[in-house]
Design an enzyme around this catalytic site. Structure first.
Site, PDB file in Angstrom:
ATOM      1  N   SER A  18      -1.295 -23.513  34.840  1.00  0.00           N
ATOM      2  CA  SER A  18      -0.604 -22.339  34.297  1.00  0.00           C
ATOM      3  C   SER A  18      -1.285 -21.013  34.580  1.00  0.00           C
ATOM      4  CB  SER A  18      -0.407 -22.505  32.784  1.00  0.00           C
ATOM      5  OG  SER A  18       0.604 -23.446  32.538  1.00  0.00           O
TER       6      SER A  18
ATOM      7  N   TYR B  97       5.722 -20.979  23.990  1.00  0.00           N
ATOM      8  CA  TYR B  97       5.311 -21.147  25.389  1.00  0.00           C
ATOM      9  C   TYR B  97       6.296 -22.069  26.102  1.00  0.00           C
ATOM     10  CZ  TYR B  97       1.861 -21.598  29.191  1.00  0.00           C
ATOM     11  OH  TYR B  97       1.207 -21.550  30.395  1.00  0.00           O
TER      12      TYR B  97
ATOM     13  N   PHE C 152       8.310 -34.227  18.763  1.00  0.00           N
ATOM     14  CA  PHE C 152       8.281 -33.851  20.174  1.00  0.00           C
ATOM     15  C   PHE C 152       9.633 -34.138  20.795  1.00  0.00           C
ATOM     16  CE2 PHE C 152       7.556 -35.171  24.668  1.00  0.00           C
ATOM     17  CZ  PHE C 152       7.129 -33.949  25.162  1.00  0.00           C
ATOM     18  N   ALA C 153      10.223 -33.138  21.424  1.00  0.00           N
ATOM     19  CA  ALA C 153      11.487 -33.297  22.143  1.00  0.00           C
ATOM     20  C   ALA C 153      11.165 -33.387  23.627  1.00  0.00           C
ATOM     21  CB  ALA C 153      12.406 -32.110  21.868  1.00  0.00           C
TER      22      ALA C 153
END
Length: 366
Positions: free
Chosen positions: A63, A170, A126-127
């Site tokens: 990143s 983010y 969590f997806a």
């Protein structure tokens, strides 16, 4: 001038901490400050070998790529090609984006668009997004090619995190949209624009925009990923993989020297006009994120600018003072640590902060 690791023992000690913690197979570090330039490495280049990582090695920066992408977009803003606060939908109507989403929101992660690599919610759930974890990634997707449009459409098929401009989250999707924006308004490939506008003018010959290529030029260390397959833990070499799954949000390859040159040039005003550099450094109050860069207040009342990056097997560090006169750039390659993700994150943060304080001690103490 370049000094040796014997001349700055505190720096060699700090990078050795990464290796001794069990987090890293290898580390390479470059520091540029009032004492000159220091380069050093610790650990091994490859598991099972004794050679240290090359101090001029190439590595995947994850990143940290976002700072390059944001700079490229802001150069287009400076030319008047796009408006910082204009709707992204004006340029990318094919996605049907919320008209309230602006270019600024993409760069600052305030668009609310779902993160195509998966979303962690405050309640701990969590997806999932595209396959990027464990056996599913290693076996089925390590060398799969994704198109950037495909990543965006996957994200837009999921519920938004919040109304545009009302929160911070983010999202790698923002920076894939930024890449597509660059390509739409210039009519050229993102990699070509990056080469002509930033890499070639700064002489960044060790920096690569790989697109879908799994290769990494020599010299380089090796990165490793440890994952669980049923009841068995396995460690695989992740030196080669197809980075198209992350696109302009994290696909670049660079060196500590090139990261120093880029971040010093950016912060000293060589890449952006002063008003846009100031916009880049305006932090969102939620997390201190500007436009493609974190803005951190130090204990001594100063400011550090940074954007680190990571991928399974690789991590990059990039820090600078606001004037670009003092920088820290580093690569960390992971090995066979048996820590869980929470413990690994906590240990990495602790050791990283020790390294940052060793370099920026004057800024930290005032």
């Amino acid at each position: 001038m370049t000094t040796t690791d014997q001349a700055r023992p505190e720096l060699q000690k700090a990078i050795q901490e990464f290796v001794d913690s069990g987090l890293a197979a290898g580390v390479q570090l470059r520091v540029n400050d009032e004492q000159g330039e220091w380069v050093g490495s610790a650990g091994v280049r490859e598991l099972g070998q004794t050679a240290k990582p090359p101090t001029n090695g190439l590595f995947r920066i994850g990143s940290t790529s976002k700072t390059f992408t944001a700079t490229l977009v802001l150069q287009l803003v400076a030319e008047g090609t796009v408006g910082l606060d204009s709707p992204v939908d004006d340029h990318l109507p094919e996605f049907g984006l919320d008209r309230r989403i602006t270019v600024r929101m993409l760069l600052q992660h305030t668009s609310g668009v779902f993160n195509f690599t998966g979303e962690y919610y405050p309640d701990g759930t969590f997806a999932p997004g595209i396959p990027g974890l464990g056996k599913e990634w290693v076996v089925d997707n390590q060398f799969h090619t994704y198109q950037p449009e495909e990543l965006v459409r996957l994200a837009l098929s999921k519920p938004a995190r919040f109304e545009p401009g009302t929160g911070w989250s983010y999202s790698n999707t923002n920076y894939v949209l930024a890449r597509l924006l660059v390509e739409k308004v210039t009519g050229r490939a993102y990699a070509e624009e990056m080469q002509d506008r930033i890499l070639r003018p700064l002489g960044l010959s060790g920096t690569v925009v790989p697109d879908a290529s799994p290769e990494i030029p020599e010299p380089h260390a090796h990165g490793y990923y440890r994952y669980q397959d049923a009841d068995q833990w396995k460690t695989v070499d992740t030196t080669r993989f197809n980075p198209s799954w992350i696109s302009a949000a994290g696909d670049m390859i660079s060196t500590t020297e090139d990261l120093h040159t880029f971040f010093s040039a950016l912060n000293s005003g060589r890449l952006l006009p002063a008003p846009l550099l100031a916009e880049m450094r305006k932090p969102d109050p939620t997390i201190g994120y500007g436009l493609g860069v974190f803005v951190e207040s130090t204990e001594g009342g100063g400011t550090l600018l940074h954007h680190n990056g990571n991928f399974w097997g690789w991590a990059a560090l990039m820090y600078s003072t606001p004037d670009g006169s003092k920088t820290l750039t580093a690569s960390v390659t992971t090995g066979e640590a048996e820590l869980d993700l929470v413990a690994m994150s906590e240990t990495f943060e602790k050791v990283k902060q020790q390294l940052v304080k060793a370099v920026f001690r004057d800024e930290q103490t005032g």
